[in-house]
Design an enzyme around this catalytic site. Structure first.
Site, short mmCIF file in Angstrom:
data_model
loop_
_atom_site.label_atom_id
_atom_site.label_comp_id
_atom_site.label_asym_id
_atom_site.label_seq_id
_atom_site.Cartn_x
_atom_site.Cartn_y
_atom_site.Cartn_z
CE1 TYR A 181 55.56 86.14 49.05
CE2 TYR A 181 55.63 85.21 46.95
CZ TYR A 181 56.59 85.03 48.31
OH TYR A 181 56.88 83.90 49.29
CG ASN A 184 59.97 81.48 57.67
OD1 ASN A 184 59.76 80.90 56.42
ND2 ASN A 184 59.75 81.91 58.47
CB ILE A 194 54.74 74.93 52.25
CG1 ILE A 194 56.06 74.96 50.93
CG2 ILE A 194 54.56 74.30 52.76
CD1 ILE A 194 55.74 73.51 50.15
CG LEU A 225 50.84 83.02 53.55
CD1 LEU A 225 50.29 84.76 54.28
CD2 LEU A 225 52.14 83.42 53.51
CE LYS A 237 59.45 85.74 50.10
NZ LYS A 237 60.32 85.00 51.14
NE ARG A 260 51.10 82.66 60.53
CZ ARG A 260 49.59 82.86 60.01
NH1 ARG A 260 48.36 83.90 60.88
NH2 ARG A 260 49.68 83.21 58.67
CG ASP A 271 57.85 94.44 62.99
OD1 ASP A 271 58.27 93.59 62.10
OD2 ASP A 271 56.65 95.16 63.25
CB VAL A 272 61.88 90.82 60.38
CG1 VAL A 272 62.29 89.70 61.10
CG2 VAL A 272 60.51 90.72 60.18
CB ILE A 301 57.68 77.48 55.84
CG1 ILE A 301 56.61 77.02 55.19
CG2 ILE A 301 59.37 77.61 56.15
CD1 ILE A 301 57.65 77.94 53.21
N1 LIG Z 1 53.31 78.98 52.26
C1 LIG Z 1 53.10 78.68 51.00
O1 LIG Z 1 52.93 77.97 49.60
C2 LIG Z 1 55.53 79.27 50.06
C3 LIG Z 1 55.81 79.50 49.56
C4 LIG Z 1 56.88 80.03 49.26
C5 LIG Z 1 57.54 81.15 49.84
N2 LIG Z 1 56.99 80.90 51.38
C6 LIG Z 1 57.95 82.43 52.00
O2 LIG Z 1 57.90 81.39 53.45
C7 LIG Z 1 57.48 82.55 54.40
C8 LIG Z 1 56.83 81.59 55.32
O3 LIG Z 1 55.03 81.69 54.91
P1 LIG Z 1 54.33 81.58 55.49
O4 LIG Z 1 53.56 79.96 54.13
O5 LIG Z 1 55.24 79.91 56.45
O6 LIG Z 1 53.44 81.97 56.83
P2 LIG Z 1 52.83 82.44 57.56
O7 LIG Z 1 52.23 83.68 57.41
O8 LIG Z 1 51.88 80.79 57.64
O9 LIG Z 1 53.79 82.11 58.48
C9 LIG Z 1 55.09 83.74 58.38
C10 LIG Z 1 55.92 83.69 59.88
O10 LIG Z 1 55.89 85.08 59.80
C11 LIG Z 1 56.10 85.56 61.12
N3 LIG Z 1 56.35 87.24 60.79
C12 LIG Z 1 54.97 87.61 60.21
N4 LIG Z 1 55.06 88.81 59.87
C13 LIG Z 1 56.74 89.05 60.38
C14 LIG Z 1 57.54 90.57 60.97
N5 LIG Z 1 56.93 91.84 60.90
N6 LIG Z 1 58.63 90.07 62.14
C15 LIG Z 1 58.24 89.19 62.56
N7 LIG Z 1 57.48 87.80 61.76
C16 LIG Z 1 56.91 87.78 61.23
C17 LIG Z 1 54.57 85.28 61.02
O11 LIG Z 1 54.62 85.50 62.99
C18 LIG Z 1 54.16 83.99 61.37
O12 LIG Z 1 55.66 83.36 61.89
C19 LIG Z 1 57.53 83.46 54.58
O13 LIG Z 1 59.43 84.29 53.19
C20 LIG Z 1 56.88 83.38 52.27
O14 LIG Z 1 56.64 84.61 51.47
C21 LIG Z 1 55.64 80.54 51.10
#
Ligand SMILES: NC(=O)c1ccc[n+]([C@@H]2O[C@H](COP(=O)([O-])OP(=O)(O)OC[C@H]3O[C@@H](n4cnc5c(N)ncnc54)[C@H](O)[C@@H]3O)[C@@H](O)[C@H]2O)c1
Length: 267
Positions: A162, A97, A195, A199, A166, A18, A70-71, A20
């Site tokens: 956090y 990601n 984005i 989340l 990062k 899901r 699970d990473v 990004i």
């Molecule tokens: N959305 C934003 O505004 C934003 C901004 C900056 C950075 N990010 C970074 O982008 C990345 C994705 O964020 P997002 O908003 O799409 O998040 P999201 O929660 O919508 O999706 C996260 C994805 O990571 C997977 N995931 C979470 N924990 C996991 C684990 N322990 N093992 C395997 N998979 C796991 C989830 O199943 C999901 O597919 C993250 O690293 C987040 O920190 C997001």
């Protein structure tokens, strides 16, 4: 006109079920790549994978498969990399990601254990996936894209843990880029601003005033909106497919959130 500019390349995307990660998976499959996505949510991973397979079938190029991982568990990351390699006999690109942003609170309310757990999820997982994938990436002079965050450079209110993870991802990326240049492997990071993803929706749902929270999220960018998962996916595809003289760079995708002066002091 179909643009299969990453055809027959193998791409591993962590957290691809899901948000990004899914946006990246869609854009890479559209470009003809064979995507191996992982997530710690099997049902969601299977659903996303089925949609991507249907897309690949429709366009006659690309492929998708899902590996549960699970990473936070090193042995599961190792299994992800080995499985991807056994399926496709090469690894061209790794996108780290998977990650999480905990609810905002001051340092007093974060336990040391919470911080350690977040380091495992957001940072050690990136190191481990790079370490296990590099022997294969070196064979094809592939590339790594680590998803950091705009807040690594800007800081963020009540997000010490956090932001620290990062910042470390962005710094680690530069150090690894130096080491791997000799092996022909490029290593870059992408730092998204706001984005719109599940989340972000969770943060909106948890807010005292959800509509205001969403409006504030949109207004944080000079462009007046949040970014989309497809926009981040297209940037990652550009870095992987076209940016062949680019390594060790942090690529911002932020809608101009960091530009200009604004009211920052709360007094
Ligand atoms: N959305 C934003 O505004 C934003 C901004 C900056 C950075 N990010 C970074 O982008 C990345 C994705 O964020 P997002 O908003 O799409 O998040 P999201 O929660 O919508 O999706 C996260 C994805 O990571 C997977 N995931 C979470 N924990 C996991 C684990 N322990 N093992 C395997 N998979 C796991 C989830 O199943 C999901 O597919 C993250 O690293 C987040 O920190 C997001």
């Amino acid at each position: 006109m179909a643009d299969f500019r990453y055809e027959n390349k193998t791409v591993i995307i962590t957290g691809g079920s899901r948000g990004i990660g899914k946006g990246c998976a869609q854009e890479f499959v559209r470009a003809g790549a064979k995507v191996v996505l992982c997530s710690n949510d099997r049902a969601e991973g299977d659903r996303t994978c089925a949609d991507l397979k249907a897309l690949a079938l429709r366009q006659g190029a690309g492929d998708a498969s899902f590996v549960y991982c699970d990473v936070r568990k090193t042995e599961e990351i190792e299994n992800l990399i080995q499985t991807a390699y056994s399926r496709h006999q090469k690894i061209d690109c790794l996108i780290n990601n998977a990650g999480w942003h905990p609810p905002h609170k001051p340092i007093d309310d974060f336990s040391i254990e919470e911080f350690r757990d977040l380091i495992d999820l957001n940072l050690i997982s990136v190191f481990a996936a790079c370490k296990f994938a590099l022997p294969y990436l070196r064979q094809v002079r592939g590339n790594i894209i680590n998803i950091a965050s705009l807040v690594a450079a800007m800081g963020q209110l009540h997000a010490t843990t956090y932001v620290a993870t990062k910042g470390a991802v962005a710094a680690f990326t530069k150090a690894l880029a130096i080491d791997e240049a000799a092996n022909g492997v490029r290593v870059n990071s992408v730092s998204p601003g706001n984005i719109y993803t599940p989340l972000w929706q969770e943060a909106i749902d948890a807010a005292a005033d959800p509509a205001q929270c969403r409006a504030d999220g949109e207004a944080a960018q000079v462009m007046g909106r949040m970014g989309t998962i497809e926009e981040v996916g297209r940037l990652c595809l550009f870095i992987a497919a076209e940016a062949t003289f680019t390594t060790g760079v942090d690529h911002r995708i932020s809608g101009g959130a960091e530009l200009g002066y604004g009211r920052k002091s709360r007094t």
